[in-house]
Design an enzyme around this catalytic site. Structure first.
Site, PDB file in Angstrom:
ATOM      1  N   GLY A  15       5.164   5.648  -7.392  1.00 20.17           N
ATOM      2  CA  GLY A  15       3.746   5.256  -7.409  1.00 20.17           C
ATOM      3  C   GLY A  15       2.830   6.058  -7.914  1.00 20.17           C
ATOM      4  O   GLY A  15       2.867   7.542  -7.586  1.00 20.17           O
ATOM      5  N   ARG A  25      -1.612  18.357 -16.560  1.00 17.24           N
ATOM      6  CA  ARG A  25      -2.454  19.366 -17.325  1.00 17.24           C
ATOM      7  C   ARG A  25      -2.313  20.856 -16.828  1.00 17.24           C
ATOM      8  O   ARG A  25      -2.045  21.622 -17.858  1.00 17.24           O
ATOM      9  CB  ARG A  25      -3.994  19.032 -17.159  1.00 17.24           C
ATOM     10  CG  ARG A  25      -5.037  19.930 -17.872  1.00 17.24           C
ATOM     11  CD  ARG A  25      -6.396  19.418 -17.323  1.00 17.24           C
ATOM     12  NE  ARG A  25      -7.310  20.183 -17.622  1.00 17.24           N
ATOM     13  CZ  ARG A  25      -7.978  21.394 -17.018  1.00 17.24           C
ATOM     14  NH1 ARG A  25      -7.403  21.545 -15.812  1.00 17.24           N
ATOM     15  NH2 ARG A  25      -8.947  22.102 -17.382  1.00 17.24           N
ATOM     16  N   ARG A  76       9.710   3.177 -11.171  1.00 19.75           N
ATOM     17  CA  ARG A  76      10.775   3.575 -10.191  1.00 19.75           C
ATOM     18  C   ARG A  76      12.247   3.128 -11.102  1.00 19.75           C
ATOM     19  O   ARG A  76      12.386   1.860 -10.987  1.00 19.75           O
ATOM     20  CB  ARG A  76      10.438   2.548  -8.859  1.00 19.75           C
ATOM     21  CG  ARG A  76       9.344   2.923  -8.409  1.00 19.75           C
ATOM     22  CD  ARG A  76       9.116   2.262  -6.907  1.00 19.75           C
ATOM     23  NE  ARG A  76       7.564   1.926  -6.375  1.00 19.75           N
ATOM     24  CZ  ARG A  76       7.032   2.899  -5.751  1.00 19.75           C
ATOM     25  NH1 ARG A  76       7.569   3.985  -5.494  1.00 19.75           N
ATOM     26  NH2 ARG A  76       5.753   2.719  -5.525  1.00 19.75           N
ATOM     27  N   ASP A 107       9.053  10.923  -2.211  1.00 23.02           N
ATOM     28  CA  ASP A 107      10.435  11.343  -1.657  1.00 23.02           C
ATOM     29  C   ASP A 107      11.321  10.907  -2.421  1.00 23.02           C
ATOM     30  O   ASP A 107      12.505  11.350  -2.879  1.00 23.02           O
ATOM     31  CB  ASP A 107      10.622  10.844  -0.261  1.00 23.02           C
ATOM     32  CG  ASP A 107      10.099   9.430  -0.012  1.00 23.02           C
ATOM     33  OD1 ASP A 107       9.707   8.823  -0.898  1.00 23.02           O
ATOM     34  OD2 ASP A 107      10.207   9.122   1.314  1.00 23.02           O
ATOM     35  N   THR A 130       1.656  11.524  -4.135  1.00 24.54           N
ATOM     36  CA  THR A 130       1.656  10.248  -3.662  1.00 24.54           C
ATOM     37  C   THR A 130       0.552   9.923  -2.640  1.00 24.54           C
ATOM     38  O   THR A 130       0.134  10.976  -2.099  1.00 24.54           O
ATOM     39  CB  THR A 130       3.074  10.090  -2.762  1.00 24.54           C
ATOM     40  OG1 THR A 130       2.865   8.805  -1.890  1.00 24.54           O
ATOM     41  CG2 THR A 130       3.340  11.182  -1.898  1.00 24.54           C
ATOM     42  N   ASP A 132       0.547   8.511   0.029  1.00 27.96           N
ATOM     43  CA  ASP A 132       0.872   8.117   1.162  1.00 27.96           C
ATOM     44  C   ASP A 132       0.562   9.633   2.133  1.00 27.96           C
ATOM     45  O   ASP A 132       0.792   9.570   3.536  1.00 27.96           O
ATOM     46  CB  ASP A 132       2.444   7.758   1.225  1.00 27.96           C
ATOM     47  CG  ASP A 132       2.293   6.280   0.947  1.00 27.96           C
ATOM     48  OD1 ASP A 132       1.158   5.830   0.558  1.00 27.96           O
ATOM     49  OD2 ASP A 132       3.374   5.785   0.738  1.00 27.96           O
ATOM     50  N   ASP A 134       3.154  11.697   2.753  1.00 22.69           N
ATOM     51  CA  ASP A 134       4.312  11.535   3.687  1.00 22.69           C
ATOM     52  C   ASP A 134       5.415  12.453   3.209  1.00 22.69           C
ATOM     53  O   ASP A 134       6.482  12.203   3.544  1.00 22.69           O
ATOM     54  CB  ASP A 134       4.723  10.095   3.975  1.00 22.69           C
ATOM     55  CG  ASP A 134       5.183   9.537   2.705  1.00 22.69           C
ATOM     56  OD1 ASP A 134       4.815  10.016   1.557  1.00 22.69           O
ATOM     57  OD2 ASP A 134       5.977   8.590   2.710  1.00 22.69           O
ATOM     58  N   ARG A 167     -18.408 -10.365  12.827  1.00 22.12           N
ATOM     59  CA  ARG A 167     -17.045 -10.805  12.520  1.00 22.12           C
ATOM     60  C   ARG A 167     -16.088  -9.685  12.887  1.00 22.12           C
ATOM     61  O   ARG A 167     -16.531  -8.527  12.825  1.00 22.12           O
ATOM     62  CB  ARG A 167     -16.778 -11.060  11.143  1.00 22.12           C
ATOM     63  CG  ARG A 167     -17.010 -12.387  10.807  1.00 22.12           C
ATOM     64  CD  ARG A 167     -16.652 -12.867   9.469  1.00 22.12           C
ATOM     65  NE  ARG A 167     -17.394 -14.187   8.689  1.00 22.12           N
ATOM     66  CZ  ARG A 167     -17.503 -14.602   7.501  1.00 22.12           C
ATOM     67  NH1 ARG A 167     -17.204 -13.574   6.459  1.00 22.12           N
ATOM     68  NH2 ARG A 167     -17.828 -15.882   7.473  1.00 22.12           N
ATOM     69  N   MET A 174      -2.794   1.180   2.431  1.00 18.71           N
ATOM     70  CA  MET A 174      -1.450   1.585   2.092  1.00 18.71           C
ATOM     71  C   MET A 174      -0.756   2.423   3.063  1.00 18.71           C
ATOM     72  O   MET A 174      -1.705   3.188   3.739  1.00 18.71           O
ATOM     73  CB  MET A 174      -1.614   1.725   0.764  1.00 18.71           C
ATOM     74  CG  MET A 174      -1.241   0.843  -0.446  1.00 18.71           C
ATOM     75  SD  MET A 174      -1.087   1.403  -2.014  1.00 18.71           S
ATOM     76  CE  MET A 174      -0.524  -0.144  -2.793  1.00 18.71           C
ATOM     77  N   ARG A 176       3.422   2.900   3.267  1.00 18.59           N
ATOM     78  CA  ARG A 176       4.618   1.978   3.499  1.00 18.59           C
ATOM     79  C   ARG A 176       5.322   2.400   4.814  1.00 18.59           C
ATOM     80  O   ARG A 176       5.727   1.642   5.511  1.00 18.59           O
ATOM     81  CB  ARG A 176       5.775   2.249   2.178  1.00 18.59           C
ATOM     82  CG  ARG A 176       6.641   1.413   2.246  1.00 18.59           C
ATOM     83  CD  ARG A 176       7.679   1.644   1.075  1.00 18.59           C
ATOM     84  NE  ARG A 176       7.339   2.615   0.269  1.00 18.59           N
ATOM     85  CZ  ARG A 176       7.389   2.899  -0.806  1.00 18.59           C
ATOM     86  NH1 ARG A 176       7.741   1.770  -1.715  1.00 18.59           N
ATOM     87  NH2 ARG A 176       7.240   3.905  -1.537  1.00 18.59           N
ATOM     88  N   GLY A 190     -15.055   4.826  11.424  1.00 12.50           N
ATOM     89  CA  GLY A 190     -15.391   4.141  12.663  1.00 12.50           C
ATOM     90  C   GLY A 190     -14.649   3.018  13.192  1.00 12.50           C
ATOM     91  O   GLY A 190     -15.191   2.176  13.945  1.00 12.50           O
ATOM     92  N   GLU A 227      -0.108  -0.461   6.041  1.00  8.98           N
ATOM     93  CA  GLU A 227       0.803  -1.509   5.688  1.00  8.98           C
ATOM     94  C   GLU A 227       2.193  -1.362   6.337  1.00  8.98           C
ATOM     95  O   GLU A 227       2.717  -2.391   6.376  1.00  8.98           O
ATOM     96  CB  GLU A 227       1.043  -0.912   4.162  1.00  8.98           C
ATOM     97  CG  GLU A 227       1.729  -1.708   3.184  1.00  8.98           C
ATOM     98  CD  GLU A 227       2.078  -0.973   2.097  1.00  8.98           C
ATOM     99  OE1 GLU A 227       1.779   0.068   1.778  1.00  8.98           O
ATOM    100  OE2 GLU A 227       2.834  -1.568   1.152  1.00  8.98           O
TER     101      GLU A 227
HETATM  102  O1  F6P Z   1       4.170   5.125  -2.022  1.00  8.86           O
HETATM  103  C1  F6P Z   1       2.830   4.701  -2.483  1.00  8.86           C
HETATM  104  C2  F6P Z   1       2.585   3.404  -2.314  1.00  8.86           C
HETATM  105  O2  F6P Z   1       1.392   3.118  -2.831  1.00  8.86           O
HETATM  106  C3  F6P Z   1       2.913   2.907  -0.877  1.00  8.86           C
HETATM  107  O3  F6P Z   1       1.762   3.094  -0.002  1.00  8.86           O
HETATM  108  C4  F6P Z   1       3.081   1.291  -1.150  1.00  8.86           C
HETATM  109  O4  F6P Z   1       3.794   0.770  -0.018  1.00  8.86           O
HETATM  110  C5  F6P Z   1       3.682   1.424  -2.309  1.00  8.86           C
HETATM  111  O5  F6P Z   1       3.537   2.746  -3.049  1.00  8.86           O
HETATM  112  C6  F6P Z   1       3.748   0.323  -3.279  1.00  8.86           C
HETATM  113  O6  F6P Z   1       4.558   0.147  -4.452  1.00  8.86           O
HETATM  114  P1  F6P Z   1       4.383  -0.549  -5.740  1.00  8.86           P
HETATM  115  O7  F6P Z   1       3.130  -0.266  -6.296  1.00  8.86           O
HETATM  116  O8  F6P Z   1       5.532  -0.405  -6.343  1.00  8.86           O
HETATM  117  O9  F6P Z   1       4.430  -2.085  -5.342  1.00  8.86           O
END
Ligand code: F6P
Length: 328
Positions: A15, A25, A76, A107, A130, A132, A134, A167, A174, A176, A190, A227
């Site tokens: 991603g 750069r 990917r 990863d 990334t 994420d 992670d 509401r 995001m 995953r 908040g 997500e």
């Molecule tokens: O790993 C980054 C990420 O944005 C995740 O948060 C998300 O689940 C995934 O990529 C979405 O991937 P794609 O753009 O391939 O649908």
């Protein structure tokens, strides 16, 4: 520094993330500084298999530090998961006389690098990119800070509508498998509740908390959902469940999606990318391989690629407690 290295390839894979261009750069300009050649690989491992290269010099990366996305594009690659695909990639590297690779990604990207290193003993250094956050071995991945700020900016806007219409909003961000964006954006915006994969709040506790907030006089609320959270099958099902059980609430769902991956990188991400890019090239020139370069307590540190992939970067649970106290 030993200098048997004459040509380095750089790619972005998986991603995209804001700040990837700043990292490219930094790699290109560090190569120029040490007078070695640099080649960009388009579309990550897929481009490597297809021999889709571009020669990069210091001027080719002008005016990119501020740009989102990746000028090298990303993918990917399914083909790189096969032995044949990797053999083709290796052939192309030899054909181009490339001595080492710098992989910018998450990863999946590093797993590819590890396998490749194992099979062909080809020098690879990873830079974590990334949104994420992670990845083990770094406090921050490139793109995370920008994504976080994008999420907070949007949730602030959603709050205007939540408050005008009394509401309850479920906002999916995001992540995953990780709750970094949700947890920090939740505290920063908040949110009433934050649902992340690392901590199962449970449906009953969620309902109880929302009832309590109604009783305490709140007229609108925001629940930030990662997500990857498992409390409901999807954020929409979760919202339906809450609306059925708490008819006093008018519920809406907003999925922020890929807007979090785009945009100009924050200053933090640009500086991080520049530091990691410089170090990645210097590690290669020092004869190092199979490492990821990261940042820990503001110091550049290296971690074995395998550890970076298999290790767990844990969320800061203290933030959940802060969120609980803040949502009184
Ligand atoms: O790993 C980054 C990420 O944005 C995740 O948060 C998300 O689940 C995934 O990529 C979405 O991937 P794609 O753009 O391939 O649908």
């Amino acid at each position: 520094m030993k200098n048997t290295i004459k040509k380095i390839a750089v790619m972005t894979s998986g991603g995209d993330a804001p700040g990837m261009n700043a990292a490219i750069r930094a790699v290109v300009r560090t190569c120029a500084f040490y007078q070695i050649e640099c080649v960009g690989v388009y579309r990550g491992y897929q481009g490597l298999i297809e021999g889709d290269f571009i020669t990069l010099d210091a001027r080719k990366v002008s005016n990119t530090i501020n740009r989102g996305g990746t000028i090298l594009k990303s993918a990917r690659s399914k083909d790189f998961r096969t032995k044949e695909g990797r053999a083709k990639a290796y052939e192309n590297l030899l054909k181009e006389s490339i001595d080492a690779m710098i992989l910018i990604g998450g990863d999946g990207t590093f797993t590819g690098g590890m396998v490749f290193n194992e099979e062909y003993n080809f020098p690879c250094i990873g830079i974590p990119g990334t949104i994420d956050n992670d990845i083990y071995g770094t406090n921050f991945t490139i793109g995370y800070d920008t994504a976080l700020n994008t999420a907070v900016e949007v949730i602030d806007k959603i709050r205007d509508t939540a408050s005008s219409h009394n509401r309850l909003f479920f906002v999916e961000v995001m992540g995953r498998d990780a709750g970094f964006i949700a947890l920090n954006a939740g505290v920063g915006s908040g949110a009433e509740e934050i649902l992340i994969p690392e901590e199962d709040l449970g449906l009953d506790r969620l309902l109880e908390s929302l009832k309590r907030s109604k009783r305490s006089g709140k007229s609108s609320s925001i629940v930030v959902v990662a997500e990857g959270d498992k409390i409901g099958k999807s954020v929409f099902e979760l919202a339906n469940y809450v609306e059925e059980n708490l008819p006093q609430y008018e519920v809406r769902v907003s999925v922020l999606g890929h807007m979090q991956r785009g945009g100009s990188p924050s200053c933090f991400d640009r500086v991080l990318a520049s530091r990691l890019g410089v170090k990645a090239v210097e590690l290669i020139l020092d004869g190092k391989t199979n490492l990821m370069v990261g940042i820990i307590n503001d110091k550049i540190k290296t971690t074995n690629l395998e550890k970076a992939v298999k290790g767990k970067h844990s969320i800061n649970k203290e933030l959940l407690r802060v969120s609980d106290i803040m949502s009184i």
